[in-house]
Design an enzyme around this catalytic site. Structure first.
Site, PDB file in Angstrom:
ATOM      1  N   ASP A 295     -11.500  -0.641  -3.796  1.00 45.02           N
ATOM      2  CA  ASP A 295     -12.204  -0.443  -2.531  1.00 45.02           C
ATOM      3  C   ASP A 295     -12.170  -1.671  -1.627  1.00 45.02           C
ATOM      4  O   ASP A 295     -12.830  -2.685  -1.881  1.00 45.02           O
ATOM      5  CB  ASP A 295     -13.676  -0.030  -2.790  1.00 45.02           C
ATOM      6  CG  ASP A 295     -14.247   0.801  -1.642  1.00 45.02           C
ATOM      7  OD1 ASP A 295     -15.455   1.097  -1.692  1.00 45.02           O
ATOM      8  OD2 ASP A 295     -13.493   1.140  -0.706  1.00 45.02           O
ATOM      9  N   LYS A 344     -18.420   5.953  -3.204  1.00 45.66           N
ATOM     10  CA  LYS A 344     -18.566   4.830  -2.258  1.00 45.66           C
ATOM     11  C   LYS A 344     -19.902   4.121  -2.472  1.00 45.66           C
ATOM     12  O   LYS A 344     -19.972   2.887  -2.428  1.00 45.66           O
ATOM     13  CB  LYS A 344     -18.476   5.356  -0.837  1.00 45.66           C
ATOM     14  CG  LYS A 344     -18.436   4.321   0.251  1.00 45.66           C
ATOM     15  CD  LYS A 344     -17.198   3.452   0.224  1.00 45.66           C
ATOM     16  CE  LYS A 344     -15.972   4.118   0.746  1.00 45.66           C
ATOM     17  NZ  LYS A 344     -14.832   3.191   0.919  1.00 45.66           N
ATOM     18  N   LYS A 385     -17.050   2.358  13.499  1.00 48.66           N
ATOM     19  CA  LYS A 385     -18.200   2.431  12.584  1.00 48.66           C
ATOM     20  C   LYS A 385     -19.379   1.639  13.132  1.00 48.66           C
ATOM     21  O   LYS A 385     -19.205   0.522  13.617  1.00 48.66           O
ATOM     22  CB  LYS A 385     -17.800   1.864  11.230  1.00 48.66           C
ATOM     23  CG  LYS A 385     -18.926   1.807  10.210  1.00 48.66           C
ATOM     24  CD  LYS A 385     -18.501   1.156   8.922  1.00 48.66           C
ATOM     25  CE  LYS A 385     -18.228  -0.326   9.099  1.00 48.66           C
ATOM     26  NZ  LYS A 385     -17.699  -0.942   7.875  1.00 48.66           N
ATOM     27  N   LYS A 459     -14.442  -4.528  -2.868  1.00 45.22           N
ATOM     28  CA  LYS A 459     -15.899  -4.372  -2.982  1.00 45.22           C
ATOM     29  C   LYS A 459     -16.342  -4.369  -4.444  1.00 45.22           C
ATOM     30  O   LYS A 459     -17.407  -4.862  -4.805  1.00 45.22           O
ATOM     31  CB  LYS A 459     -16.323  -3.036  -2.362  1.00 45.22           C
ATOM     32  CG  LYS A 459     -16.307  -2.908  -0.879  1.00 45.22           C
ATOM     33  CD  LYS A 459     -17.174  -1.712  -0.537  1.00 45.22           C
ATOM     34  CE  LYS A 459     -16.969  -1.134   0.839  1.00 45.22           C
ATOM     35  NZ  LYS A 459     -15.661  -0.647   1.175  1.00 45.22           N
TER      36      LYS A 459
HETATM   37  N1  NAD Z   1     -12.639  -0.113   6.714  1.00 44.62           N
HETATM   38  C1  NAD Z   1     -12.028   0.921   6.139  1.00 44.62           C
HETATM   39  O1  NAD Z   1     -11.377   1.710   6.788  1.00 44.62           O
HETATM   40  C2  NAD Z   1     -12.139   1.082   4.645  1.00 44.62           C
HETATM   41  C3  NAD Z   1     -12.812   0.120   3.897  1.00 44.62           C
HETATM   42  C4  NAD Z   1     -12.889   0.287   2.518  1.00 44.62           C
HETATM   43  C5  NAD Z   1     -12.280   1.373   1.919  1.00 44.62           C
HETATM   44  N2  NAD Z   1     -11.664   2.288   2.684  1.00 44.62           N
HETATM   45  C6  NAD Z   1     -11.057   3.429   2.009  1.00 44.62           C
HETATM   46  O2  NAD Z   1      -9.693   3.541   2.384  1.00 44.62           O
HETATM   47  C7  NAD Z   1      -9.310   4.924   2.311  1.00 44.62           C
HETATM   48  C8  NAD Z   1      -8.578   5.295   3.578  1.00 44.62           C
HETATM   49  O3  NAD Z   1      -9.449   5.122   4.673  1.00 44.62           O
HETATM   50  P1  NAD Z   1      -8.947   5.759   6.071  1.00 44.62           P
HETATM   51  O4  NAD Z   1      -9.984   5.411   7.086  1.00 44.62           O
HETATM   52  O5  NAD Z   1      -7.535   5.417   6.322  1.00 44.62           O
HETATM   53  O6  NAD Z   1      -9.070   7.317   5.708  1.00 44.62           O
HETATM   54  P2  NAD Z   1      -8.199   8.523   6.280  1.00 44.62           P
HETATM   55  O7  NAD Z   1      -8.882   9.761   5.825  1.00 44.62           O
HETATM   56  O8  NAD Z   1      -7.918   8.326   7.714  1.00 44.62           O
HETATM   57  O9  NAD Z   1      -6.796   8.381   5.520  1.00 44.62           O
HETATM   58  C9  NAD Z   1      -6.608   8.858   4.201  1.00 44.62           C
HETATM   59  C10 NAD Z   1      -5.241   9.537   4.186  1.00 44.62           C
HETATM   60  O10 NAD Z   1      -4.957   9.906   2.846  1.00 44.62           O
HETATM   61  C11 NAD Z   1      -4.344  11.191   2.874  1.00 44.62           C
HETATM   62  N3  NAD Z   1      -4.503  11.738   1.540  1.00 44.62           N
HETATM   63  C12 NAD Z   1      -5.612  12.282   1.001  1.00 44.62           C
HETATM   64  N4  NAD Z   1      -5.389  12.617  -0.296  1.00 44.62           N
HETATM   65  C13 NAD Z   1      -4.113  12.227  -0.571  1.00 44.62           C
HETATM   66  C14 NAD Z   1      -3.288  12.277  -1.722  1.00 44.62           C
HETATM   67  N5  NAD Z   1      -3.749  12.787  -2.879  1.00 44.62           N
HETATM   68  N6  NAD Z   1      -2.042  11.779  -1.657  1.00 44.62           N
HETATM   69  C15 NAD Z   1      -1.580  11.236  -0.503  1.00 44.62           C
HETATM   70  N7  NAD Z   1      -2.301  11.177   0.647  1.00 44.62           N
HETATM   71  C16 NAD Z   1      -3.554  11.660   0.595  1.00 44.62           C
HETATM   72  C17 NAD Z   1      -5.048  11.926   3.979  1.00 44.62           C
HETATM   73  O11 NAD Z   1      -4.273  12.990   4.468  1.00 44.62           O
HETATM   74  C18 NAD Z   1      -5.214  10.824   5.027  1.00 44.62           C
HETATM   75  O12 NAD Z   1      -4.113  10.796   5.902  1.00 44.62           O
HETATM   76  C19 NAD Z   1     -10.584   5.719   2.075  1.00 44.62           C
HETATM   77  O13 NAD Z   1     -10.710   6.022   0.695  1.00 44.62           O
HETATM   78  C20 NAD Z   1     -11.674   4.723   2.454  1.00 44.62           C
HETATM   79  O14 NAD Z   1     -12.900   4.962   1.767  1.00 44.62           O
HETATM   80  C21 NAD Z   1     -11.565   2.187   4.019  1.00 44.62           C
HETATM   81  O1  LIP Z   2     -16.424  -2.192   3.843  1.00 43.46           O
HETATM   82  P1  LIP Z   2     -17.775  -1.672   4.197  1.00 43.46           P
HETATM   83  O2  LIP Z   2     -18.052  -1.719   5.677  1.00 43.46           O
HETATM   84  O3  LIP Z   2     -18.859  -2.234   3.343  1.00 43.46           O
HETATM   85  O4  LIP Z   2     -17.770  -0.103   3.766  1.00 43.46           O
HETATM   86  C1  LIP Z   2     -17.253   0.866   4.630  1.00 43.46           C
HETATM   87  C2  LIP Z   2     -18.279   1.947   4.650  1.00 43.46           C
HETATM   88  O5  LIP Z   2     -19.460   1.392   5.178  1.00 43.46           O
HETATM   89  C3  LIP Z   2     -17.757   3.076   5.505  1.00 43.46           C
HETATM   90  O6  LIP Z   2     -18.748   4.070   5.619  1.00 43.46           O
HETATM   91  C4  LIP Z   2     -16.536   3.656   4.840  1.00 43.46           C
HETATM   92  O7  LIP Z   2     -16.057   4.688   5.624  1.00 43.46           O
HETATM   93  C5  LIP Z   2     -15.463   2.624   4.714  1.00 43.46           C
HETATM   94  O8  LIP Z   2     -14.470   3.188   3.890  1.00 43.46           O
HETATM   95  C6  LIP Z   2     -15.941   1.342   4.099  1.00 43.46           C
HETATM   96  O9  LIP Z   2     -16.014   1.491   2.707  1.00 43.46           O
END
Ligand code: NAD
Ligand code: LIP
Length: 525
Positions: A295, A344, A385, A459
C-alpha cells in the site's frame, strides 16, 4: 553527476563500486532492574554493480488513475513537456519522488540529489507495459482519470493511444460489485492457465524490448483480504498445488505475484490487500526474488508517520487520532464496499504502533491512542482527495494540544512518483551485495528477498519474519540514505556535526555564513 568518494575504503572497478564499512549496532536485553547492552561491530564489504540494466516495468492496473498518471509523467518528463495553466507555464517534473526530487547532505551546504549517490536507472529509459481489466488505451484512460488538464491530455494522446493494457486476471469475488462494469478485458481459463499467460506476457515483453530486468508492480484495485488456509497457501508447495487444482480462494494479485516471482521478476504491491500469503513469501525466498509492499504511503498516512513520530519523540502523548477523507475516483468507489474498505482501514491503522510502543513513559503496556479511519466516496471531487485529520494530545499538567489538518490533493499525483521510486530503488538494491570483510571465502549476498528497505514508500511495510516494522517516516528514509551512503563510502548521516561543536575539531577557517543569514546593521554594515 555521480558522487565519487576519495577514501582508502572505496574502490572503483569497471564493474563494481566496492566499499569497506564498519557496521555498528546494539543488542540489548531488558532485565529486572537494568538493561544489558552489547555494542557490536561487523566489518562489511558492500559491492554495487555499476552497470545499470535496461529495465521494464509492468503495471497491474495500468489503465487506472495511478497507472495512467505515471505513464503520462514518464512521457511528459522524457519529452520535457510544458503546458499552460491558470498560473502560467508548468514544466514536467517528478516532485514527490525521493529519488528524483530529494537531496542528501554530503557536507556543510553541499547537498546532492539522492539519485547521484549510486548508478540508478534513468526514468527516461524505463519501458512500460501492463495489464488492466479495462480495455481502454492509455490515452483514453488518462482522459477518464480526470487528473491532468485537457490540453496536456491532448498533447500526450499520440504518445499514449497506442499503449493498450494486456488482458487481465479478474475475480469479482475480490473487489466491489461496482467494478464489474469495468471488466471488459479479462482472461478466461483456469488459474494455472491465467498464471501461464501472465508469465508468457512477461517473457514477450522482455524479449520485445530486449530487457535485462522486468519489475511487476500492482497498482490495481484494492482486493478484500484472503484467508490463510493450511494446506492451500501456507507454503510454496501447497500454493503451487492449489493453483494447479484451481482452488477458488486465490486472489488475482497472488496469481500475478506467483507468475512474476516464477519468472524471477521483483513484485511490488501498491495496495493494502494481503497478496503476500505465506506460501508466496516462501516462494520468493526460495527463488531469491525481491518482493515489497504493502500500500503506497502517499498522503494522510505519510503525514501521520511524521506527526506521531514528532509528538511521541517530543514527549507529547497523542490520545486521539481521527483520519477522515473523501474522494471520488474509482479507488474511492471500490473502497465504498465494506470488505475493500477493511483492507485499507487495516493498512492505514497500524502505522502508529511502533512509535507508540517506543515510549513507555507516555503509554502503559498495550495502551494506544484512539485511532479511527474513515473513507467516503463522493463522486464530484474525483481524484482530488479531501483529507481531514484531528490529533488530540496530552501535554504537561493535564493540558491538551489539538492539531486539525485539512489536506487536499490529486491522490494519483502523490502516488505516481512513489511508483517510480519503488521501481528504481528495487532495481538499485538488486545490484547491491554484502559480505563479511574478514572471512576470505565469504560469498557476497544480496539483501533478504523481503525488501523491507522500501518501507518508506509503504503504509503497511512487509518485513522479513521476526524483524521489527518501522513506520516512522524519517527513520525509514534514513535507512535508505545510509545504506546508499555506505555503498558509496560515505559515513552514515548522524547529524552530530561535532566538527562545529568540539573546539579541536572546528575548522580553522571561519565558517562562511550564507548571505541570507547576515543581518544588516542600521549603518549599512
Ligand atoms: N494516492 C493513491 O492514489 C493511492 C495511495 C495508496 C494506495 N493506492 C492504491 O493504489 C491502487 C490504484 O489506485 P488508483 O487510484 O489508480 O485506482 P483506479 O481504480 O483508478 O485504478 C485501478 C485499475 O486497476 C484495474 N484493475 C482492477 N482489477 C484488476 C486486475 N485484477 N487486473 C488488472 N487490472 C485490474 C482497474 O480497471 C483500474 O484501471 C488502489 O488499490 C489504491 O487503494 C492508491
Ligand atoms: O495514502 P493515504 O492518503 O494515507 O491513503 C489514501 C486513502 O486515504 C484514500 O482514501 C485511498 O483512496 C488511497 O488509496 C490512499 O490509500
Amino acid at each position: 553527476m555521480q558522487v565519487v568518494v576519495n577514501s582508502p575504503n572505496v574502490e572503483y572497478t569497471n564493474k563494481y563500486i566496492i566499499s569497506k564499512y564498519d557496521y555498528q549496532y546494539v543488542e540489548a536485553q531488558k532485565e529486572e532492574s537494568s538493561i544489558a547492552v552489547n555494542t557490536l561491530t561487523e566489518k562489511l564489504m558492500f559491492r554495487t554493480q555499476r552497470k545499470v540494466p535496461k529495465l521494464g516495468v509492468m503495471l497491474v492496473g495500468w489503465g487506472g488513475n495511478n497507472g495512467a498518471s505515471f505513464t503520462a509523467a514518464l512521457i511528459a518528463n522524457k519529452l520535457k513537456l510544458s503546458w499552460t495553466t491558470r498560473k502560467g507555464n508548468q514544466d514536467a517534473n517528478w516532485f514527490g519522488s525521493v529519488t528524483q526530487a530529494s537531496t542528501v547532505r554530503i557536507a556543510d551546504e553541499v547537498h546532492v540529489p539522492m539519485s547521484h549517490l549510486l548508478p540508478i536507472v534513468d526514468p527516461n529509459n524505463l519501458i512500460i507495459d501492463g495489464w488492466d481489466i479495462s480495455a481502454l488505451d492509455l490515452a483514453a484512460a488518462l482522459k477518464r482519470s480526470e487528473v491532468f488538464p485537457p490540453d496536456l491530455v491532448e498533447v500526450l494522446k499520440p504518445h499514449m493511444e497506442k499503449r493498450k493494457p494486456r488482458a487481465a486476471i479478474f475475480n469479482q469475488d475480490y473487489v466491489a460489485e461496482n467494478q464489474k462494469s469495468r471488466a471488459d478485458n479479462v482472461l478466461n481459463g483456469s488459474k494455472l492457465d491465467q498464471v501461464k499467460t501472465i508469465m508468457d506476457d512477461i517473457e514477450e515483453f522482455r524479449n520485445q524490448w530486449k530487457l535485462d530486468e522486468v519489475i511487476v508492480l500492482w497498482t490495481a484495485t484494492t482486493e478484500r483480504f484472503t484467508s490463510i488456509v493450511e494446506g492451500i497457501n501456507d507454503t510454496a508447495e501447497n500454493l503451487s498445488k492449489a493453483i494447479k487444482s484451481n482452488y477458488k480462494d486465490i486472489s488475482p494479485s497472488t496469481l500475478y505475484a506467483y507468475a512474476a516471482i516464477s519468472k524471477g521478476c521483483t513484485y511490488i504491491n501498491g495496495s493494502p490487500q494481503n497478496t503476500f500469503v505465506p506460501g508466496l513469501i516462501e516462494l520468493a525466498e526460495e527463488k531469491k526474488v525481491f518482493i515489497a509492499g504493502d500500500d503506497f504511503k502517499s498522503g494522510q498516512t505519510k503525514l501521520k508517520s511524521v506527526l506521531v513520530d514528532f509528538l511521541v519523540s517530543a514527549g507529547i502523548k497523542p490520545v486521539s487520532i481521527v483520519s477522515y477523507n473523501h474522494l471520488g475516483n474509482n479507488d474511492g468507489r471500490n473502497l465504498s464496499a465494506p470488505e475493500q474498505f477493511r483492507s485499507k482501514e487495516i493498512s492505514k491503522s497500524n502505522v502508529v504502533d511502533d512509535m507508540v510502543a517506543s515510549n513507555s513513559i507516555l503509554y502503559k503496556p498495550g495502551e494506544k491512542p484512539d485511532h479511527v479511519v474513515v473513507i467516503k466516496y463522493v463522486p464530484y471531487v474525483g481524484d482530488s482527495k479531501r483529507a481531514m485529520d484531528e490529533y488530540i494530545s496530552e501535554i504537561m499538567m493535564g493540558g491538551h494540544n489539538t492539531l486539525v489538518i485539512h489536506n487536499t490533493c490529486e491522490d494519483s499525483l502523490l502516488a505516481a512518483p512513489l511508483i517510480l521510486d519503488l521501481v528504481l530503488l528495487a532495481e538499485l538494491f538488486s545490484r547491491i551485495e554484502v559480505k563479511k570483510l574478514e572471512s576470505e571465502d565469504a560469498e557476497y549476498t544480496k539483501l533478504h528477498p523481503v525488501l523491507s528497505v522500501l518501507s518508506y514508500l509503504c503504509k503497511a511495510p512487509l518485513v522479513p519474519k521476526g524483524t521489527p516494522i518501522v513506520n516512522s517516516l524519517f527513520r525509514q528514509r534514513a535507512c535508505i540514505e545510509n545504506i546508499l551512503r555506505a555503498c558509496t563510502g560515505l559515513p552514515p548521516e548522524t547529524n552530530m556535526t561535532l566538527e562545529h561543536k568540539v573546539p579541536f575539531l572546528m575548522s580553522q577557517t571561519a565558517y562562511e555564513e550564507p548571505q541570507s543569514k547576515k543581518v544588516k546593521l542600521e549603518n549599512g554594515k
